[in-house]
Enzyme design. Sequence first.
Site, PDB file in Angstrom:
ATOM      1  N   LYS A  14       0.872  -1.176   0.000  1.00 26.27           N
ATOM      2  CA  LYS A  14       0.000   0.000   0.000  1.00 26.27           C
ATOM      3  C   LYS A  14       0.901   1.215   0.000  1.00 26.27           C
ATOM      4  CE  LYS A  14      -2.750   2.868   2.646  1.00 26.27           C
ATOM      5  NZ  LYS A  14      -3.222   3.203   3.982  1.00 26.27           N
TER       6      LYS A  14
ATOM      7  N   GLY B 216      -7.432   9.392   9.824  1.00 28.93           N
ATOM      8  CA  GLY B 216      -7.667   9.564  11.257  1.00 28.93           C
ATOM      9  C   GLY B 216      -8.730  10.591  11.612  1.00 28.93           C
TER      10      GLY B 216
ATOM     11  N   ALA C 145      -8.979   5.541   4.473  1.00 30.44           N
ATOM     12  CA  ALA C 145      -8.837   6.758   5.286  1.00 30.44           C
ATOM     13  C   ALA C 145     -10.149   7.511   5.482  1.00 30.44           C
ATOM     14  CB  ALA C 145      -7.817   7.706   4.682  1.00 30.44           C
ATOM     15  N   GLY C 146     -10.343   7.977   6.677  1.00 33.61           N
ATOM     16  CA  GLY C 146     -11.458   8.868   6.992  1.00 33.61           C
ATOM     17  C   GLY C 146     -12.700   8.185   7.525  1.00 33.61           C
TER      18      GLY C 146
ATOM     19  N   ASN D 136      -8.498   1.808  10.246  1.00 38.38           N
ATOM     20  CA  ASN D 136      -7.526   1.596  11.317  1.00 38.38           C
ATOM     21  C   ASN D 136      -7.943   2.346  12.578  1.00 38.38           C
ATOM     22  OD1 ASN D 136      -5.319   1.210  13.003  1.00 38.38           O
ATOM     23  ND2 ASN D 136      -3.821   1.570  11.442  1.00 38.38           N
ATOM     24  N   THR D 137      -7.831   3.682  12.535  1.00 35.98           N
ATOM     25  CA  THR D 137      -8.085   4.471  13.743  1.00 35.98           C
ATOM     26  C   THR D 137      -9.474   4.198  14.330  1.00 35.98           C
ATOM     27  OG1 THR D 137      -6.749   6.174  12.687  1.00 35.98           O
ATOM     28  CG2 THR D 137      -7.917   6.803  14.683  1.00 35.98           C
TER      29      THR D 137
END
Lengths: 330, 258
Positions: free
Chosen positions: B97, B158, B185-186, B207-208
């Site tokens: 990635k 994040g 993301a996001g 992830n976050t």
Amino acid sequence: MTHTPRILVKGAGVAGMTAAVTLAERGGVVTLYEPGGRVGAGASWMAGGMLAPWCEAESAPPEVTAQSVDSVDWWEAHVPNVVRAGSLVLAPPRDSGEIARFGRRTTHFETVDGAEIARLEPDLAGRFHKGLFFADEGHVDPRKALVALLARLESLGGKAVFSAVDAPDDAAFDWIVDCTGLNVRQELPTLRGVRGEMLLLRCPDVVLHRPVRMLHPRIPIYIVPRADHVFMVGATMIESENAGGMTVRSMTELLNAAWVLHPGFAEAEILEMGTGLRPSYPDNMPCVVREGNHVFVNGMYRHGFLLSPARAREAADMIFGNSVGKMLGN
Amino acid sequence: MTARFYGVELSSPLMLGTAQYPSPDILRDAVQAAQPGVVTVSLRRESAGERAGQAFWSLIRELGVPVLPNTAGCHTVKEAVTTAHMAREVFGTEWVKLEVIGELDTLQPDVFGLVEAARILSEDGFKVFPYTTEDLVVAERLLAAGCDVLMPWGAPIGSGKGLNNIFGLRALRAHFPDVPLVVDAGIGVPSHAAQALELGYDAVLINTAVAKAGDPAVMARAFRLAVEAGVLARVADPMEERDMAVPSTPVAGKAMLA
């Protein structure tokens, strides 16, 4: 136990020193062995020394808080210069959402506004408008505390050996309490090192009375005041066993946080850059296990000063027969 | 009905990041609850050196889920390419990635560096998953550079803001009907993930949202259910939106009072 146990404590970091003193207080004949030449030759020397059972609940399991609420009392009873002035949690204005999140995950605090922050820390007046104040927490200078524990051990009749040349023979002891962190990876294969970096700054322009945690979604950093205008700024948490010098990125992050807290830090003198590897189990929880007459106190992670008194008690309970304890491999 | 990524069908359209968990044990619990198709792992910051990350990487390998290494934290083409090579060695995979960060406040991709790094890595045999924006032109360039997958952001890394530009994401999907697309993301909550799959995206990367949840394992399960819902919704062919009400029971022939 039919006779007074002869105990060899290996390692003079925070786990070893608290264990040695606790065992000596219980009546053991304690020999402390640290081939590193002095107390705190490992990660403990770089610790923040925050005694913050409730703040830690933000990211640690509830057991950390439950097992450390009397930690400040233990330290106060054993070393001078423990400060009980609470801890303050702040965030830069644009990350103020982090304050709410921190508050949701912790207890034993009051929410403070700008005026209350200014009353607690006059130098921060007008800089922050919202924060959390954990009044019952404390902090200690880790280096002074470890040296004080050594003096206490010696006053209790304990003996300290700081040279590999005079390495004591295990066979001469009833019990071996191993507190040597990552040195025993053969015996404790799930241990890993978690890199941490810290700075010591001298800054006569700024006065703080208690640790301040600066929340940030990516880079949470704390600043702990020490004597003589010295501040400890820490600490990174990196899944790496590289024990080499501090990186520019980490340095920048730590210094930026200090600067955001108070612009007076811009003129601070950088006294020291430190790097250490925190011995950690996969659950990041310090643990005491035994195998025969060997007791391992290890995996202190970032909770060394907070949890070592409780772990030392556990080790002592095993040795003085109050509990069987957890066996290695279980 | 999962899309194929470089010829490989993933067991789930959920891709889960491994950074920022309270402990490796909690990470493992979250992975078990999420049952992701791949886990991503950062090689640059987490390892800070060639061999120093071994202990953590072993934990990742032991999760038993295919690994997609990433170049998180790289700001230049050279850093990203070097990190990708290290990833190939460490994890024995050509998948990477690719992140080339261009701006610190938003962590948005440097799309120029991204295209260049994607070309260098693709020519070297890597299977590149580029973290990009929803820009169609950049997407074209990435495909021309050798990428067979695109990973547009939903919102800054994040931020948890969800899908910020639905129109742009929909346009990207319509423009590249045959390219596997992943919203990276996001994503902050499971409904964002379901929405991405309902839009026709083939996977989401999170992830976050899991790592920083109060209970990561429970949130991981919530995301697993959300991606399942999103996939099923797409399979089921959703109804069309309309401006006027359409009664579900016919009114013709009913007595109309008043």
